[in-house]
Write a protein that holds these residues in place. Structure first.
Motif, PDB file in Angstrom:
ATOM      1  N   TRP A  80     -21.827  -5.247 -10.121  1.00 11.59           N
ATOM      2  CA  TRP A  80     -22.551  -5.995 -11.138  1.00 11.59           C
ATOM      3  C   TRP A  80     -21.761  -7.052 -11.904  1.00 11.59           C
ATOM      4  O   TRP A  80     -20.370  -6.950 -11.426  1.00 11.59           O
ATOM      5  N   PRO A  81     -22.298  -7.900 -12.276  1.00  9.61           N
ATOM      6  CA  PRO A  81     -23.725  -7.778 -12.388  1.00  9.61           C
ATOM      7  C   PRO A  81     -24.532  -8.440 -11.446  1.00  9.61           C
ATOM      8  O   PRO A  81     -24.279  -9.039 -10.432  1.00  9.61           O
ATOM      9  N   TRP A  82     -25.651  -7.664 -11.439  1.00  5.51           N
ATOM     10  CA  TRP A  82     -26.950  -8.875 -10.251  1.00  5.51           C
ATOM     11  C   TRP A  82     -26.829 -10.231 -10.572  1.00  5.51           C
ATOM     12  O   TRP A  82     -27.439 -10.255 -11.756  1.00  5.51           O
ATOM     13  N   PRO A  83     -27.465 -10.726  -9.309  1.00  6.03           N
ATOM     14  CA  PRO A  83     -28.146 -11.645  -9.902  1.00  6.03           C
ATOM     15  C   PRO A  83     -29.833 -11.643 -10.319  1.00  6.03           C
ATOM     16  O   PRO A  83     -30.193 -10.892 -10.099  1.00  6.03           O
ATOM     17  N   ARG A  84     -29.998 -12.820 -11.062  1.00  2.00           N
ATOM     18  CA  ARG A  84     -31.389 -12.684 -12.044  1.00  2.00           C
ATOM     19  C   ARG A  84     -32.154 -12.793 -10.626  1.00  2.00           C
ATOM     20  O   ARG A  84     -33.563 -11.970 -10.700  1.00  2.00           O
ATOM     21  N   SER A  85     -32.304 -13.217  -9.411  1.00  2.00           N
ATOM     22  CA  SER A  85     -33.282 -13.246  -8.792  1.00  2.00           C
ATOM     23  C   SER A  85     -32.903 -12.269  -7.979  1.00  2.00           C
ATOM     24  O   SER A  85     -34.414 -11.389  -7.851  1.00  2.00           O
ATOM     25  N   THR A  86     -31.865 -10.883  -8.039  1.00  8.68           N
ATOM     26  CA  THR A  86     -32.023  -9.964  -7.314  1.00  8.68           C
ATOM     27  C   THR A  86     -32.752  -8.708  -8.071  1.00  8.68           C
ATOM     28  O   THR A  86     -33.356  -8.173  -7.921  1.00  8.68           O
ATOM     29  N   HIS A  87     -32.911  -8.773  -9.635  1.00  9.73           N
ATOM     30  CA  HIS A  87     -33.719  -8.498 -10.592  1.00  9.73           C
ATOM     31  C   HIS A  87     -34.860  -8.949 -10.413  1.00  9.73           C
ATOM     32  O   HIS A  87     -35.539  -7.625 -10.423  1.00  9.73           O
ATOM     33  N   ALA A  88     -35.336  -9.844 -10.147  1.00 15.66           N
ATOM     34  CA  ALA A  88     -36.652 -10.378  -9.674  1.00 15.66           C
ATOM     35  C   ALA A  88     -37.508  -9.618  -8.448  1.00 15.66           C
ATOM     36  O   ALA A  88     -38.354  -8.798  -9.084  1.00 15.66           O
ATOM     37  N   LEU A 107     -29.878  -5.630 -20.826  1.00 12.17           N
ATOM     38  CA  LEU A 107     -29.796  -6.482 -21.970  1.00 12.17           C
ATOM     39  C   LEU A 107     -29.801  -8.247 -21.262  1.00 12.17           C
ATOM     40  O   LEU A 107     -28.506  -7.890 -20.200  1.00 12.17           O
ATOM     41  N   LEU A 108     -30.350  -8.641 -21.193  1.00  6.27           N
ATOM     42  CA  LEU A 108     -30.403  -9.705 -20.037  1.00  6.27           C
ATOM     43  C   LEU A 108     -30.759 -11.284 -21.615  1.00  6.27           C
ATOM     44  O   LEU A 108     -32.164 -11.639 -21.092  1.00  6.27           O
ATOM     45  N   VAL A 109     -29.976 -10.930 -22.312  1.00  7.19           N
ATOM     46  CA  VAL A 109     -29.668 -11.921 -23.371  1.00  7.19           C
ATOM     47  C   VAL A 109     -28.905 -13.745 -23.220  1.00  7.19           C
ATOM     48  O   VAL A 109     -28.944 -14.253 -24.669  1.00  7.19           O
ATOM     49  N   GLU A 110     -28.419 -13.019 -21.655  1.00  4.36           N
ATOM     50  CA  GLU A 110     -28.054 -14.996 -21.558  1.00  4.36           C
ATOM     51  C   GLU A 110     -28.268 -15.169 -20.970  1.00  4.36           C
ATOM     52  O   GLU A 110     -28.507 -14.598 -19.860  1.00  4.36           O
ATOM     53  N   PRO A 111     -28.541 -16.515 -19.918  1.00  6.67           N
ATOM     54  CA  PRO A 111     -28.568 -17.260 -19.273  1.00  6.67           C
ATOM     55  C   PRO A 111     -27.806 -16.891 -18.219  1.00  6.67           C
ATOM     56  O   PRO A 111     -26.823 -16.206 -18.025  1.00  6.67           O
ATOM     57  N   GLY A 112     -28.940 -16.323 -16.681  1.00  4.20           N
ATOM     58  CA  GLY A 112     -28.223 -16.132 -15.480  1.00  4.20           C
ATOM     59  C   GLY A 112     -27.131 -17.404 -14.934  1.00  4.20           C
ATOM     60  O   GLY A 112     -27.463 -17.980 -15.570  1.00  4.20           O
ATOM     61  N   ARG A 113     -26.506 -17.220 -14.191  1.00  2.20           N
ATOM     62  CA  ARG A 113     -25.066 -17.536 -13.844  1.00  2.20           C
ATOM     63  C   ARG A 113     -25.235 -17.717 -12.239  1.00  2.20           C
ATOM     64  O   ARG A 113     -25.223 -16.551 -11.799  1.00  2.20           O
ATOM     65  N   ASN A 114     -25.220 -19.155 -11.447  1.00  2.00           N
ATOM     66  CA  ASN A 114     -24.530 -19.099 -10.261  1.00  2.00           C
ATOM     67  C   ASN A 114     -25.874 -18.323  -9.298  1.00  2.00           C
ATOM     68  O   ASN A 114     -25.685 -17.865  -8.356  1.00  2.00           O
ATOM     69  N   ASP A 115     -27.455 -18.785 -10.629  1.00  2.00           N
ATOM     70  CA  ASP A 115     -28.610 -18.262  -9.657  1.00  2.00           C
ATOM     71  C   ASP A 115     -30.035 -19.433 -10.150  1.00  2.00           C
ATOM     72  O   ASP A 115     -30.398 -18.602 -11.024  1.00  2.00           O
ATOM     73  N   PRO A 116     -29.912 -20.447  -9.578  1.00  2.00           N
ATOM     74  CA  PRO A 116     -30.938 -21.503 -10.111  1.00  2.00           C
ATOM     75  C   PRO A 116     -32.086 -20.837  -9.734  1.00  2.00           C
ATOM     76  O   PRO A 116     -31.984 -20.859  -8.719  1.00  2.00           O
ATOM     77  N   GLY A 117     -32.544 -20.851 -10.677  1.00  6.71           N
ATOM     78  CA  GLY A 117     -34.039 -20.247 -11.076  1.00  6.71           C
ATOM     79  C   GLY A 117     -34.466 -19.011 -10.960  1.00  6.71           C
ATOM     80  O   GLY A 117     -35.641 -18.318 -11.413  1.00  6.71           O
ATOM     81  N   ASP A 119     -33.811 -16.863 -13.483  1.00  9.08           N
ATOM     82  CA  ASP A 119     -34.617 -16.404 -14.275  1.00  9.08           C
ATOM     83  C   ASP A 119     -36.279 -16.527 -14.716  1.00  9.08           C
ATOM     84  O   ASP A 119     -36.316 -15.642 -15.365  1.00  9.08           O
ATOM     85  N   ALA A 120     -36.381 -17.702 -14.052  1.00  8.82           N
ATOM     86  CA  ALA A 120     -37.994 -17.642 -13.779  1.00  8.82           C
ATOM     87  C   ALA A 120     -38.657 -16.886 -12.919  1.00  8.82           C
ATOM     88  O   ALA A 120     -39.755 -16.430 -13.439  1.00  8.82           O
ATOM     89  N   GLN A 121     -37.549 -16.498 -12.006  1.00  8.23           N
ATOM     90  CA  GLN A 121     -38.123 -15.586 -11.112  1.00  8.23           C
ATOM     91  C   GLN A 121     -38.386 -14.613 -11.615  1.00  8.23           C
ATOM     92  O   GLN A 121     -39.818 -13.253 -11.333  1.00  8.23           O
ATOM     93  N   LEU A 122     -37.024 -14.360 -12.268  1.00  7.43           N
ATOM     94  CA  LEU A 122     -37.406 -13.100 -12.987  1.00  7.43           C
ATOM     95  C   LEU A 122     -38.436 -12.393 -14.160  1.00  7.43           C
ATOM     96  O   LEU A 122     -39.167 -12.037 -13.981  1.00  7.43           O
ATOM     97  N   GLY A 123     -38.672 -13.458 -15.236  1.00  8.94           N
ATOM     98  CA  GLY A 123     -39.701 -13.844 -15.708  1.00  8.94           C
ATOM     99  C   GLY A 123     -41.627 -13.322 -14.841  1.00  8.94           C
ATOM    100  O   GLY A 123     -41.951 -12.635 -15.979  1.00  8.94           O
ATOM    101  N   GLU A 124     -40.883 -14.451 -14.572  1.00 11.99           N
ATOM    102  CA  GLU A 124     -42.501 -14.452 -13.409  1.00 11.99           C
ATOM    103  C   GLU A 124     -42.914 -13.160 -12.961  1.00 11.99           C
ATOM    104  O   GLU A 124     -44.144 -12.696 -13.229  1.00 11.99           O
ATOM    105  N   ALA A 125     -41.752 -12.011 -12.419  1.00 15.11           N
ATOM    106  CA  ALA A 125     -41.774 -10.743 -12.437  1.00 15.11           C
ATOM    107  C   ALA A 125     -42.560 -10.056 -13.044  1.00 15.11           C
ATOM    108  O   ALA A 125     -42.712  -8.512 -12.634  1.00 15.11           O
ATOM    109  N   LEU A 126     -41.306 -10.094 -14.466  1.00 13.78           N
ATOM    110  CA  LEU A 126     -41.988  -8.972 -14.971  1.00 13.78           C
ATOM    111  C   LEU A 126     -43.686  -9.612 -15.915  1.00 13.78           C
ATOM    112  O   LEU A 126     -44.206  -8.052 -16.148  1.00 13.78           O
ATOM    113  N   ALA A 127     -44.212  -9.868 -15.381  1.00 13.46           N
ATOM    114  CA  ALA A 127     -45.089 -10.602 -15.983  1.00 13.46           C
ATOM    115  C   ALA A 127     -46.332 -10.138 -15.048  1.00 13.46           C
ATOM    116  O   ALA A 127     -47.910 -10.687 -15.367  1.00 13.46           O
ATOM    117  N   ARG A 128     -45.898  -9.705 -13.926  1.00 12.53           N
ATOM    118  CA  ARG A 128     -47.038  -8.791 -12.915  1.00 12.53           C
ATOM    119  C   ARG A 128     -47.617  -7.960 -13.500  1.00 12.53           C
ATOM    120  O   ARG A 128     -48.187  -6.701 -12.884  1.00 12.53           O
TER     121      ARG A 128
END
Length: 213
Positions: A80-88, A107-117, A119-128
């Protein structure tokens, strides 16, 4: 024996009785004060309450599935912490099962690090699927505020159905026996995360306030 003699002999006995009753009252009050200050009465209340809960215990709802991040998860996926793309990827796997609601209690209150894109991937996954995220209530807040409300990163939160609090109130013995169905201040309040999920699942709402477990 005259009536006057009987009155004289009765007076000391009455005084003694009153003194004894005062002693009993004072000792009883002192014991009660000690028990209250020592939380003994609260512990006794909790014992009775917990016993009643066990008598009315219900089986877990089979419609509720808890996906926990445990030691095995970290051993297989990585520390931990896992990349946001892994969460997605994980949220996408959950969404494939078409759940009525997902409460992603991370808690996802800070932008992801060393994982370009990521946060956007996770947001798209949560929207489904109807998804809900927690916010951070950081106490004490800045400039004398009771708390600072830190919501999830906008890129992640824009697709979720709602944001709730996950605060827990522990009793002195470390056990949670109640939870606040909403938290906040006079300006804004947030429902409990599980309450948002319950509403999304069509289970209704008990309203605001403290719910006893």
């Amino acid at each position: 024996t005259s009536h006057r003699d009987q009155g004289l002999s009765a007076a000391p006995g009455a005084r003694r009785l009153r003194i004894e009753w005062w002693i009993v009252a004072l000792v009883s009050s002192a014991i009660m004060l000690f028990l209250v200050a020592d939380r003994t009465t609260s512990r006794i209340d909790n014992l009775f309450y917990d016993g009643l809960l066990r008598l009315t215990e219900r089986a877990p709802d089979p419609d509720i599935l808890i996906v926990a991040i445990d030691n095995r998860s970290q051993a297989e996926i990585g520390p931990w912490p896992w990349p946001r793309s892994t969460h997605a990827r994980l949220v996408s796997a959950l969404a494939a099962g078409k759940p009525r609601a997902i409460g992603y209690d991370i808690l996802l209150v800070e932008p992801g690090r060393n994982d370009p894109g990521g946060d956007a991937q996770l947001g798209e996954a949560l929207a489904r699927v109807p998804s809900f995220l927690p916010l951070l209530m950081d106490r004490p807040g800045r400039d004398g505020a009771e708390f600072d409300a830190v919501e999830p990163v906008a890129e992640i939160a824009r697709g979720v159905r709602g944001i709730g609090h996950v605060n827990l109130s522990f009793d002195p013995d470390g056990i949670v026996r109640r939870m606040e169905m909403s938290a906040g201040d006079d300006k804004r309040r947030w429902p409990q995360l599980t309450e948002l999920m319950r509403r999304a699942a069509g289970r209704g709402s008990p309203g605001d306030g403290a719910e006893t477990m």
